[in-house]
Design a protein around this motif. Sequence first.
Motif, PDB file in Angstrom:
ATOM      1  N   CYS B 339      38.513  38.028  52.296  1.00 49.84           N
ATOM      2  CA  CYS B 339      39.075  39.287  52.177  1.00 49.84           C
ATOM      3  C   CYS B 339      39.637  40.103  53.307  1.00 49.84           C
ATOM      4  N   CYS B 353      41.790  46.330  49.590  1.00 52.65           N
ATOM      5  CA  CYS B 353      40.367  46.285  49.185  1.00 52.65           C
ATOM      6  C   CYS B 353      39.651  47.310  50.298  1.00 52.65           C
ATOM      7  N   HIS B 354      38.421  47.928  49.742  1.00 52.43           N
ATOM      8  CA  HIS B 354      37.657  48.516  50.770  1.00 52.43           C
ATOM      9  C   HIS B 354      37.062  47.795  51.971  1.00 52.43           C
ATOM     10  N   HIS B 356      34.508  45.518  53.905  1.00 53.94           N
ATOM     11  CA  HIS B 356      33.141  44.895  53.506  1.00 53.94           C
ATOM     12  C   HIS B 356      33.192  43.528  54.316  1.00 53.94           C
ATOM     13  N   CYS B 370      34.972  43.008  45.112  1.00 56.50           N
ATOM     14  CA  CYS B 370      36.017  42.912  46.080  1.00 56.50           C
ATOM     15  C   CYS B 370      37.407  42.548  45.228  1.00 56.50           C
ATOM     16  N   ASN B 371      38.190  42.955  45.585  1.00 51.92           N
ATOM     17  CA  ASN B 371      39.526  43.002  44.910  1.00 51.92           C
ATOM     18  C   ASN B 371      39.945  41.494  45.328  1.00 51.92           C
ATOM     19  N   ALA B 372      40.258  41.270  46.369  1.00 50.31           N
ATOM     20  CA  ALA B 372      40.810  39.934  46.934  1.00 50.31           C
ATOM     21  C   ALA B 372      39.982  38.586  46.191  1.00 50.31           C
TER      22      ALA B 372
HETATM   23 ZN   LIG Z   1      37.452  42.769  49.334  1.00 57.13          ZN
END
Ligand SMILES: [Zn+2]
Lengths: 416, 608
Positions: B339, B353-354, B356, B370-372
């Motif tokens: 990510c 994404c934020h 992390h 996690c968006n990715a």
């Molecule tokens: Zn992420």
Amino acid sequence: MVTTQRKSFDWFTIMIYLILVCWGWMSIYSSSYTIDSPLFSLNTIAGRQLAFMTCSFLIAGSILFIDAKLINRLSYLIYFFTMIALVLVLFIGKEVGGAKAWFNFGKFGLQPAEFAKIGTVLVIAKFLNDNNLYLNKTRTLIITASFVVFPVLLILMQPDAGSALVYTSLIIMFYREGLPLRYIISIIIVGILAILTLIIGVSSSIIVLIILTSILAYLLKKQEKKFMIVLIFFIICASVISGINYTYEKILQPHQKERIDLIIGKEKNELGSGYNLKQSLIAIGSGGFIGKGYLKGTQTKGNFVPEQETDFIFCTIGEEFGFIGSTLVITLLLSLIIRIILLSEKQTSRFSRIIGYSLAAILFAHIFINIGMTTGLVPVIGIPLPFFSYGGSSLLAFSTLLFIFIKFDACRMERF
Amino acid sequence: MRKHDFYEHRKYPVLIIISAAIVLIIVKLFSIQILDKSYKLSAENNVVRKIVKYPERGWVYDRNNTLLVSNQRAHDIMVTPYLLDSNIDTLFLCNILQLSQQEFNNKIKQAKKYSHYKPSIFLKAVSKENFADIQDKLHLFKGFYTQPRYVREYNTKSGANIFGYIGQISKSLLEKYPKYTQEDLIGITGVEKTYEKQLAGEKGIERKVVDVFGKYQSKLEDGKYDTLPKKGQDVVLTIDITLQEYAEKIMQNKRGSIVAIEPSTGEILCLVSSPNYDPSLFLGNQRSKNFTNLYLDPAKPLWDRSTSALYPPGSIFKLINALIGLQEQVINPATLFICNNGWNYKSILHIGCHKHDSPLNLRQSIAQSCNAYYCSTFQRIIASKENSTAGLDNWQQHVKSFGLNKLIHTDLHDKKMGFIPNSEYYNKKYGIRRWGASTCISLGIGQDAILMTPIQMANLASIVANKGYYRTPHIVKTINQSIDDLNQDFFTKKYCSIDSIYFESVIYGMETAVEGKHGTAKKAKLTGMKICGKTGTAQNPHGDDHSIFIAFSPRENPKIAIAVYVENGGWGSDVAAPMGSLCIEKYRTRKISRIRLENEMINKNIQY
Ligand SMILES: [Zn+2]
């Protein structure tokens, strides 16, 4: 004056009379019945009617035992007194329902219009009999007619259109006593034109009149004075039409117009006479074939039919005794009328024949208009059903007239 | 000697005319007494007054047999127009009935329009307090009388959206239900509507004979034809009223919904739509005024958000994508995705994404949302078939098996299907083959065209808790202590297309989201009770993001699955997660240990 043989009283008529009066009282008792009402008390309608019945029986009985000649001789005097009563009631009468028709004596009242019938019948009988006149002469006709017109006008002034209307039934007796048929036809035509004027208006009535006049001219084409007759007919009819129209439009008050509109059926009154008729039909119609049983009429017990002890007494019979009972009552009334007519034809004296025919005619008018009104055949016109409706005057007057006739019938061989 | 009588023959016409006239009357009598039967009916209508004895509607209890809805006695004021006095003292009467002259005249007019002779309702359901005074004086007014009936009585201020309300039956419904009459009440929404048949009971009829004044005369044939009213059946809801009231309280001054389900049975434990209203507002003579106010309120309190609001699910949808990825074997619990503050596609498309650690495995991707990770997973799911169309439709089939994009055949009266796009949708939007996985990559993170109702979200939590099946969420537990009248379909398991073995790793991720150091649902952590949850934050083009949380507890043999959706609530982890956690605690322990958190949530006032 030779008295030959005496015939006994006509017990058949008396029997029918007694049955009718008793049935009448039962109906009145039923229509005013409540579980806790006392059987005999002058405070109840049925109790008072019982008093009227006793009174009527006493008078009827005494008529049978007085000298028939006396009644014959008193005819003019009786007419005079009943007319005086009709005049007096206009001044000192008690106003009930907008009409000054009653003399008030405490708990009881007297309706002179009912008794005026007796006087009128007696005076016509006396006049035609004594002078041996038939109504085929114009002079006789005018005098006889005036005997009728006088009380009719007085009664109309009360005003009591129903009672006045009953006098027109005397035409049956006039017819029997020689009134030419053309007069009767003319009267019927004038009557129809008058009603037509009120319903469809002047112009349409004139058109009808022109058609009638043409037919008359055609029918009379072989007569000599045909032009005169047709012209007179047209003028009289035309003036009746315009006179009626003028009276209706210009003279009558709005509430009087309304009454006329109701009678000729131009307007329906849901809560007035229309309501009466509707409830009356429901009561009679729900009686069915054999009725709901004595004292079991739900409509009359619930007071749904207004004036159910008086003008609408037939509802109680129709509801509680059904088609069978109603037909029986009507058949009894018809038998009475036919019996009177047949007896009249057997009279040697015209005096008693005229009384018989008049009595039959008046009875017929009352019965037809009253039952016709409760069953919706004729407009609602308030007149009592003889022997059935609650009320002393009606019962007394009819009993008196009937027993005068029975008395004369019993001495039919006497000459007056 | 007597002169000869020339006119003797005239007796014949006289006799004939008179007889004919009398026969005419007899014929007329025959027609009205024998031929025409309608008069019998009219006569009965005249004298027989049918007094409808209204039955008591069935009572409503919660799952622990706490009485929620019962009835109180009220009275209808009836009027029979033709019996009214013309010189009635309207001023005095209006005073007693608390009506204005205008209202009074309108009501009289209405009654007359209905019928002059038949009684109709003049004033509906007068309450006990007003009735005593009215009863004392009403007999002074001819044509009026009172008729007892029941109105609802609520023992709670909560659950209005569940109970629904009853109202006068509409014309269209009257045709559908011939047993009802114009004056009858019928359930319009909620349980009152879906269980109308069981709740309604049966009317009794007493036939009285009355006179023209409406005065009582007697019973008709000693009551031979009278019937007694039969009380409606009692209904036990699946709702836990303690939880319902608590959830409504915690949702105050916020818009959204909380739905909790018992996973093993599908029984709905609470069904909150906020803002809500007091069910008692629909009783008494203020009813129509209150109704209008609620109807016009821009926050739409009459709209049951729990079953009818269509929301983007946001990150909670990642659970479904994870499960599909596992089932299609395009990922496994050890699969790692990188990510870079998000997911990039040929430097044209970037999904943020934020911050992390990276890369993350499946468990951490759920815990840290996690968006990715899910863009990549979604890409693989689509690519696993020969083309994007087949890939997407395969994906949609899986998603639909979670009870999405279709009506769940529940006993809740108001419900929506939600929406899950398929190839057809994108063909229409972009043209055939003019789209690919990257075009609809937001589906991976629960955005794009996906829409779900809160009850579907709770059901999703329930499926995960059950490791692969659900029972249709429903609101009624028993009727008259039996389940015979319920839809038997409620009791069958409905499996989703994911094998149960794949759920363990997802649940592990949900556990970590609450318990783990970097978990997004840390604020939902409850000492002594394991909660597995997943937060969501759905982008909202009209304002602040929606805050979302689904969870179940405990981890083994879960007793409650919950979905919390707070409109414009911001981060799921800040609002929805602690609220869901508090509700779980309340339901499981009946008390709250985190008073400060509770106060913070209750007092949170989200402005619009
Ligand atoms: Zn992420």
